[in-house]
Design a protein around this motif. Structure first.
Motif, PDB file in Angstrom:
ATOM      1  N   GLN A 110       3.182   7.015 -10.989  1.00  0.00           N
ATOM      2  CA  GLN A 110       4.030   6.858  -9.802  1.00  0.00           C
ATOM      3  C   GLN A 110       3.960   5.430  -9.256  1.00  0.00           C
ATOM      4  O   GLN A 110       4.958   4.907  -8.768  1.00  0.00           O
ATOM      5  CB  GLN A 110       3.631   7.854  -8.692  1.00  0.00           C
ATOM      6  N   GLN A 114       7.046   2.830  -8.887  1.00  0.00           N
ATOM      7  CA  GLN A 114       7.375   2.202  -7.605  1.00  0.00           C
ATOM      8  C   GLN A 114       7.390   0.682  -7.726  1.00  0.00           C
ATOM      9  O   GLN A 114       8.285   0.016  -7.195  1.00  0.00           O
ATOM     10  CB  GLN A 114       6.374   2.628  -6.523  1.00  0.00           C
ATOM     11  N   THR A 147       9.546  11.062 -13.448  1.00  0.00           N
ATOM     12  CA  THR A 147       8.690  10.323 -12.519  1.00  0.00           C
ATOM     13  C   THR A 147       9.521   9.295 -11.765  1.00  0.00           C
ATOM     14  O   THR A 147       9.392   9.138 -10.548  1.00  0.00           O
ATOM     15  CB  THR A 147       7.526   9.635 -13.271  1.00  0.00           C
ATOM     16  N   LYS A 150      11.660  11.067  -9.179  1.00  0.00           N
ATOM     17  CA  LYS A 150      10.849  11.495  -8.037  1.00  0.00           C
ATOM     18  C   LYS A 150      10.540  10.313  -7.116  1.00  0.00           C
ATOM     19  O   LYS A 150      10.686  10.414  -5.895  1.00  0.00           O
ATOM     20  CB  LYS A 150       9.546  12.129  -8.543  1.00  0.00           C
ATOM     21  N   VAL A 151      10.139   9.192  -7.691  1.00  0.00           N
ATOM     22  CA  VAL A 151       9.811   8.006  -6.896  1.00  0.00           C
ATOM     23  C   VAL A 151      11.056   7.482  -6.185  1.00  0.00           C
ATOM     24  O   VAL A 151      11.002   7.103  -5.012  1.00  0.00           O
ATOM     25  CB  VAL A 151       9.147   6.925  -7.776  1.00  0.00           C
TER      26      VAL A 151
END
Length: 160
Positions: A110, A114, A147, A150-151
């Motif tokens: 994550q 980001q 992932t 989601k981020v």
């Protein structure tokens, strides 16, 4: 209807640009991403993707295994005019690779996701970063597309 024709022309023009770039890469031609513009090229390779930003060399023996490319920003490519330009572009490409490695060295997926989003928003802008698919970012830093999604969703919620 005219809007649709206009959009088709833009898509066709972009595809032609991509085909030309791929041909140059497969011919092992050395090109440089214009260092005076906010632009770059994502190079899709068999198991990952690489980003070559402003000033970076592409082609030659670096990118013989490229499967596809994705221009970022208003892409402008140049041929090196001198050996010093060639050397500088190799060094800049190495810096882009090192930056990607630094991001990828983080063991928490994550956080990698980001950081790459933040970097692209910083290098370009939010609008340009939003145009890039989750799969592309995932290939750049070794995370799953889920992932990235989601981020991105979490980041969007924070902005609201």
């Amino acid at each position: 209807m005219t809007n649709n024709v206009f959009n088709q022309a833009i898509i066709s023009q972009k595809q032609q640009q991509i085909n030309e770039i791929l041909q140059n890469l497969h011919d092992k031609q050395l090109l440089i991403i214009n260092p005076r513009r906010k632009n770059g090229l994502i190079l899709y390779k068999p198991y990952h993707a690489e980003f070559a930003g402003p000033g970076a060399a592409i082609g030659a023996n670096f990118d013989h295994d490229v499967l596809d490319v994705l221009p970022v920003g208003k892409l402008s490519l140049m041929k090196p005019r001198t050996s010093q330009e060639r050397i500088n572009s190799y060094l800049i490409r190495r810096q882009w690779v090192k930056l990607a490695k630094q991001i990828s060295d983080n063991t928490i997926p994550q956080q990698r996701a980001q950081v790459i989003l933040n970097q692209f928003e910083h290098w370009f802008d939010l609008e340009t970063a939003n145009l890039l698919p989750n799969e592309t970012f995932a290939l750049l830093v070794g995370v799953l597309p889920q992932t990235m999604k989601k981020v991105r969703t979490q980041s969007e919620l924070l902005l609201q």
